[in-house]
Design a protein around this motif. Structure first.
Motif, short mmCIF file in Angstrom:
data_model
loop_
_atom_site.label_atom_id
_atom_site.label_comp_id
_atom_site.label_asym_id
_atom_site.label_seq_id
_atom_site.Cartn_x
_atom_site.Cartn_y
_atom_site.Cartn_z
N GLY A 304 0.78 -1.23 0.00
CA GLY A 304 0.00 0.00 0.00
C GLY A 304 0.81 1.27 0.00
O GLY A 304 0.25 2.36 0.20
N SER A 305 2.11 1.18 -0.19
CA SER A 305 2.93 2.39 -0.23
C SER A 305 3.83 2.35 -1.45
O SER A 305 4.10 1.29 -2.01
CB SER A 305 3.76 2.52 1.05
N LEU A 306 4.30 3.54 -1.86
CA LEU A 306 5.14 3.67 -3.04
C LEU A 306 6.52 4.18 -2.66
O LEU A 306 6.65 5.10 -1.85
CB LEU A 306 4.50 4.66 -4.04
N THR A 307 7.53 3.55 -3.21
CA THR A 307 8.91 4.04 -3.07
C THR A 307 9.47 4.25 -4.47
O THR A 307 9.06 3.56 -5.42
CB THR A 307 9.78 3.05 -2.30
N LYS A 308 10.40 5.19 -4.60
CA LYS A 308 10.90 5.51 -5.93
C LYS A 308 12.42 5.52 -5.96
O LYS A 308 13.09 5.75 -4.96
CB LYS A 308 10.38 6.87 -6.39
N LYS A 309 12.93 5.26 -7.17
CA LYS A 309 14.34 5.41 -7.47
C LYS A 309 14.47 6.23 -8.73
O LYS A 309 13.73 6.01 -9.70
CB LYS A 309 15.02 4.05 -7.66
N GLN A 310 15.42 7.15 -8.72
CA GLN A 310 15.60 8.00 -9.89
C GLN A 310 16.60 7.38 -10.85
O GLN A 310 17.64 6.84 -10.45
CB GLN A 310 16.09 9.38 -9.46
N GLY A 311 16.24 7.42 -12.14
CA GLY A 311 17.16 6.95 -13.15
C GLY A 311 18.41 7.82 -13.20
O GLY A 311 18.33 9.05 -13.12
N ILE A 312 19.57 7.18 -13.32
CA ILE A 312 20.86 7.89 -13.29
C ILE A 312 21.36 8.06 -14.73
O ILE A 312 21.50 7.08 -15.48
CB ILE A 312 21.88 7.10 -12.46
N PHE A 313 21.60 9.32 -15.12
CA PHE A 313 22.05 9.60 -16.48
C PHE A 313 23.55 9.35 -16.66
O PHE A 313 24.02 9.10 -17.77
CB PHE A 313 21.71 11.05 -16.86
N GLY A 314 24.30 9.44 -15.59
CA GLY A 314 25.73 9.13 -15.65
C GLY A 314 26.46 10.01 -16.65
O GLY A 314 26.40 11.24 -16.60
N LYS A 315 27.18 9.37 -17.58
CA LYS A 315 27.99 10.11 -18.54
C LYS A 315 27.17 10.76 -19.66
O LYS A 315 27.70 11.54 -20.44
CB LYS A 315 29.03 9.18 -19.15
N THR A 344 17.95 3.63 -23.67
CA THR A 344 17.61 2.29 -23.17
C THR A 344 18.06 2.19 -21.72
O THR A 344 19.25 2.36 -21.42
CB THR A 344 18.27 1.20 -24.00
N TRP A 345 17.11 1.92 -20.81
CA TRP A 345 17.40 1.85 -19.38
C TRP A 345 17.36 0.40 -18.91
O TRP A 345 16.54 -0.40 -19.37
CB TRP A 345 16.38 2.66 -18.58
N GLY A 346 18.24 0.10 -17.95
CA GLY A 346 18.25 -1.22 -17.35
C GLY A 346 18.76 -1.17 -15.92
O GLY A 346 19.28 -0.14 -15.46
N LYS A 357 29.23 -0.23 1.08
CA LYS A 357 28.64 -1.56 1.22
C LYS A 357 27.12 -1.45 1.39
O LYS A 357 26.61 -0.52 1.99
CB LYS A 357 29.26 -2.27 2.42
N GLY A 358 26.42 -2.44 0.88
CA GLY A 358 24.97 -2.46 0.98
C GLY A 358 24.28 -1.60 -0.06
O GLY A 358 23.08 -1.37 0.03
N ALA A 359 25.05 -1.11 -1.03
CA ALA A 359 24.45 -0.28 -2.08
C ALA A 359 23.41 -1.09 -2.85
O ALA A 359 23.64 -2.25 -3.21
CB ALA A 359 25.53 0.23 -3.02
N LYS A 360 22.26 -0.49 -3.09
CA LYS A 360 21.17 -1.16 -3.79
C LYS A 360 21.32 -0.96 -5.29
O LYS A 360 22.05 -0.11 -5.76
CB LYS A 360 19.83 -0.61 -3.31
N GLU A 361 20.59 -1.79 -6.02
CA GLU A 361 20.66 -1.70 -7.47
C GLU A 361 20.11 -0.36 -7.95
O GLU A 361 19.27 0.26 -7.29
CB GLU A 361 19.88 -2.84 -8.12
N THR A 362 20.60 0.08 -9.09
CA THR A 362 20.18 1.36 -9.67
C THR A 362 19.69 1.14 -11.09
O THR A 362 19.88 0.07 -11.69
CB THR A 362 21.36 2.36 -9.68
N PHE A 363 19.03 2.18 -11.62
CA PHE A 363 18.57 2.16 -13.00
C PHE A 363 19.40 3.15 -13.80
O PHE A 363 19.41 4.35 -13.49
CB PHE A 363 17.08 2.54 -13.06
N GLN A 364 20.13 2.64 -14.79
CA GLN A 364 21.05 3.47 -15.55
C GLN A 364 20.82 3.29 -17.05
O GLN A 364 20.15 2.35 -17.50
CB GLN A 364 22.50 3.10 -15.20
N ILE A 365 21.39 4.23 -17.82
CA ILE A 365 21.27 4.18 -19.28
C ILE A 365 22.24 3.13 -19.80
O ILE A 365 23.45 3.19 -19.55
CB ILE A 365 21.58 5.56 -19.90
N MET A 366 21.69 2.18 -20.56
CA MET A 366 22.51 1.13 -21.15
C MET A 366 22.94 1.48 -22.58
O MET A 366 23.98 1.02 -23.05
CB MET A 366 21.72 -0.19 -21.18
N ARG A 367 22.12 2.35 -23.24
CA ARG A 367 22.42 2.66 -24.64
C ARG A 367 21.70 3.94 -25.04
O ARG A 367 20.59 4.21 -24.58
CB ARG A 367 21.96 1.51 -25.54
#
Length: 755
Positions: A304-315, A344-346, A357-367
């Motif tokens: 019943g709750s929403l959490t968000k992660k921001q896509g990382i543009f990187g280079k 393309t994000w992944g 340590k304990g860093a969670k997965e992120t969403f980054q540009i693959m292409r």
């Protein structure tokens, strides 16, 4: 008046009786006018006293359960409406009841010293009713993801307050019309039957806010299944999306906080950036994606709750806007941005070196894939994994393979359609394309595209119906002049002018049409060739009304410079010569009508004034309006006049009605008001609070309304909503007087030609 007989020469003694008789006649006329004014004032005072006396009696009768008040005679209120610099009477009916023009007087009774007023017509609504027949236009100029194809073969899109279901092969329309203000977003369920549509907030006729909400409805039956969010959203609903698990609907509102809410599983949470679109992951209904100004957010719905992660543009360069996105068959997210790129994000594992340590997965540009010159406005995923992209600046549609290799491309070559706003797949080859200039195109890469839906792209005011054909003309601030066919429901042709058009009228022979422009210039167009056959200018202010006399021998041009210009018409409406000018209004001309004999004009102005003119006598102002009491009018479009007093609501300020039109059979009056409604009254309707049928569908002030030549349909146009609604007149129908618009109408025309 005294005359000194000694001053009269012998040579003029023979003329003396004639001069005296003329003076006596003038004196008698003045005395008659004074008598009328006195009687009018006395009647007004009498009615005010009677009104004050009746209020206690009426209250007692209401308490006692009686619904009828005492009968009373009605007398004229006055001979002339006030000018704009005058105040309305301190007592008496508010609003336009004191604005109306000359009542229909009976002959004065010298014994009573007053003038009786007789009301023709009854206090019943017309037996005729309206039902929505066709909707012209599409809202593509400022909305995204608003064109889909249903399993029924119908394209679903929206304009104004109506969601249109248009069968692209059968050329039929159905309409979902349960919204109370402009629809701003739309989505269909994966079952391609259920539809969710969200609207903007609005105000009612009293200025009170109307809250936005979302309707979920069945496209096969047009039955509303659920209404959600009433009292929750602010300003409007900007984007909606169904989950593939059938359980959730995601909504983003247009408030400053851009609240994201999931129904019926979460109360909602906030994002602080401008958001353009939202979608559920088709493979995981707990995963939601939103994008907008320089961001992509990946949301997770849990407990019943929403959490968000921001896509990382990187280079990669962060774009100003991310306009659209889709999910690939492999589960990746593909976004289109304002830089012309497809990203393309992944998922990537967390960077331990940077985040610890304990860093969670992120969403980054693959292409990053270069796609268009200018913004990528839309992405559409095909069943086999191929991708379609639509460009803004380059107006291109590109087909990409599953690994984003370009395969085919084409361009929307006609600039009048604008850029590609939205793409809907029909069968893998055929496409529907919504454009930024409010058109829907149909076609393929091989054969090109033709328009199947077209509309105006800016505010409209000019509307005219052909005198003998199923044709009407519209013009507006987009400088387009469009000629439409009401029977085939299509655009016959359109042309672009140098200035924008505000008014128009067909010559009675039907061969030409005159269009008044914003600069005082007016043109005459040949209906067949679209050529300009005449070009004139009157003053340097905008023109507000064009009207031919019944036989086509005169044209009256009403201007914002307070004048009405009269022209002789020759050569079947192709040549014009100035005949005269009507000078007497103290404000801009708004409406005018010719008498049936073509000798007189009735006109309204911006200060709520109604005047009568003797055109045959040299464009003279008729100061004795009593002479016009029995005159028959060829048309009735003046909003102020005794025969249409009843169309004004109590408390109106004089601007609440923009246009009206009497039917050719003189039985009905259609009214366009400032509160998005069309009304149908019985004609005449001189009594206050005349009953009527009211109809909704427009999303802004209704600027004009007209009957077709045979009174089979009523046409209404919205101002800012750029929508034209065609209403069928149902004679003696038993439908909902409020206008149930769930109606199917068919057409047999072919695709409309490109303008």
């Amino acid at each position: 008046m005294e005359l000194d007989i000694d001053d009269v020469s012998a040579g003029s003694s023979a003329e003396y009786p004639d001069r005296v008789s003329v003076m006596e006649g003038r004196l008698q006329l003045q005395e008659n006018e004074i008598t009328l004014l006195k009687s009018s004032l006395a009647d007004a005072l009498r009615r005010l006293r009677l009104h004050d006396q009746l209020i206690p009696l009426l209250k007692q009768q209401l308490i006692a359960g009686s619904g009828k008040g005492p009968e009373q005679d009605v007398f004229c209120r006055g001979a002339h409406p006030p000018h704009h610099h005058q105040e309305p009477p301190e007592r008496g009916p508010p609003g336009p009841q004191w604005l109306h023009g000359e009542p229909e007087f009976s002959p004065p009774d010298p014994n009573l010293g007053r003038t009786s007023l007789h009301y023709p017509g009854g206090m019943e609504p017309p037996v005729e009713k309206l039902e929505l027949d066709w909707v012209y236009g599409y809202r593509g100029r400022d909305c995204r993801a608003n064109l889909y194809l249903l399993a029924s073969g119908e394209a679903v899109y929206f304009i104004a307050c109506v969601v249109v279901l248009y069968h692209i092969n059968n050329r039929t329309q159905r309409h979902y019309s349960k919204h109370t203000d402009c629809v701003r977003c739309l989505t269909i369920h994966p079952d391609k039957v259920r539809v969710a549509s969200g609207q903007t907030a609005g105000v009612d006729k009293d200025g009170k806010p109307l809250q936005p909400y979302v309707h979920i409805w069945d496209s096969s039956t047009l039955i509303t299944l659920q209404q959600i969010g009433l009292g929750t959203f602010e300003r409007g609903v900007g984007s909606v999306a169904f989950s593939f698990a059938v359980t959730f609907l995601c909504v983003i509102d247009d408030s400053n906080e851009h609240m994201l809410s999931v129904w019926d599983c979460a109360k909602g949470t906030n994002t602080n950036e401008a958001v353009f679109t939202v979608e559920f992951n088709p493979n995981d209904s707990t995963n939601i994606i939103t994008c907008g100004k320089s961001h992509v957010y990946f949301w997770t719905l849990s407990a019943g709750s929403l959490t968000k992660k921001q896509g990382i543009f990187g280079k990669y360069k962060k774009p100003k806007f991310i306009q659209c996105f889709v999910f690939s068959l492999t589960g990746d997210v593909l976004t289109g941005d304002s830089e012309g790129n497809i990203l393309t994000w992944g998922k990537s594992p967390g960077d331990v070196k940077t985040l610890g340590k304990g860093a969670k997965e992120t969403f980054q540009i693959m292409r990053q894939t270069r796609a268009h010159d200018g913004s990528v406005f839309t992405l559409c995923m095909l069943q086999g994994g191929a991708l379609l992209s639509g460009g803004g600046k380059d107006r291109k549609i590109i087909r990409w393979s599953a690994d984003l290799a370009p395969e085919r491309e084409c361009e929307v070559k006609d600039t009048c359609f604008g850029a590609v706003r939205c793409i809907a797949d029909v069968d893998g080859e055929e496409l529907l394309v919504g454009t930024t200039r409010n058109a829907i195109l149909r076609g393929t890469f091989s054969d090109g595209f033709v328009a199947i839906v077209q509309g105006h792209v800016d505010e409209m005011w000019g509307l005219a119906t052909h005198p003998s054909q199923d044709v009407f003309l519209t013009c507006g601030h987009d400088r387009l002049v469009c000629v439409w066919n009401t029977e085939e429901h299509k655009l016959d042709w359109c042309t672009t002018l140098e200035e924008y058009g505000l008014c128009a009228d067909f010559c009675p022979n039907g061969a030409v049409v005159s269009v008044g422009l914003s600069t005082g210039r007016w043109l005459v167009l040949d209906l067949q060739t679209k050529d300009i056959v005449s070009d004139y200018t009157d003053g340097n202010e905008q023109l507000s009304v064009m009207r031919y006399s019944t036989d086509g021998s005169f044209l009256a041009v009403g201007s914002h410079d307070n004048f009405i210009y009269i022209y002789n018409v020759t050569e079947s409406g192709r040549r014009y010569s100035r005949y005269g000018k009507c000078n007497g209004h103290s404000s801009f001309i708004t409406h005018l009508d010719w008498s049936k004999d073509g000798k007189y004009i009735m006109s309204n102005s911006g200060d709520y004034e109604i005047l009568y003119w003797d055109i045959a006598g040299g464009c003279k102002l008729l100061r004795n309006r009593y002479e016009s009491k029995d005159r028959e009018w060829a048309s009735y479009t003046c909003v102020l006049g005794f025969h249409v007093m009843g169309v004004w609501l109590e408390g109106s300020d004089g601007t609440d009605i923009n246009a009206l039109c009497r039917s050719h059979n003189e039985r009905m009056v259609a009214v366009a008001d400032d509160f998005c409604k069309v009304h149908l009254f019985q004609y005449p309707c001189p009594k206050p609070k005349a009953p009527n049928h009211s109809y909704e569908g427009h999303g802004s002030h209704v600027t004009n309304v007209r009957f077709t030549h045979c009174d089979s349909h009523v046409l209404s146009m919205g101002g800012k909503d750029t929508c034209i609604l065609q209403w069928r007149v149902k004679r003696g129908g038993t439908g909902d007087s409020g206008g149930d618009r769930l109606h199917s109408s068919s057409s047999t025309s072919t695709s409309s030609p490109e303008p």
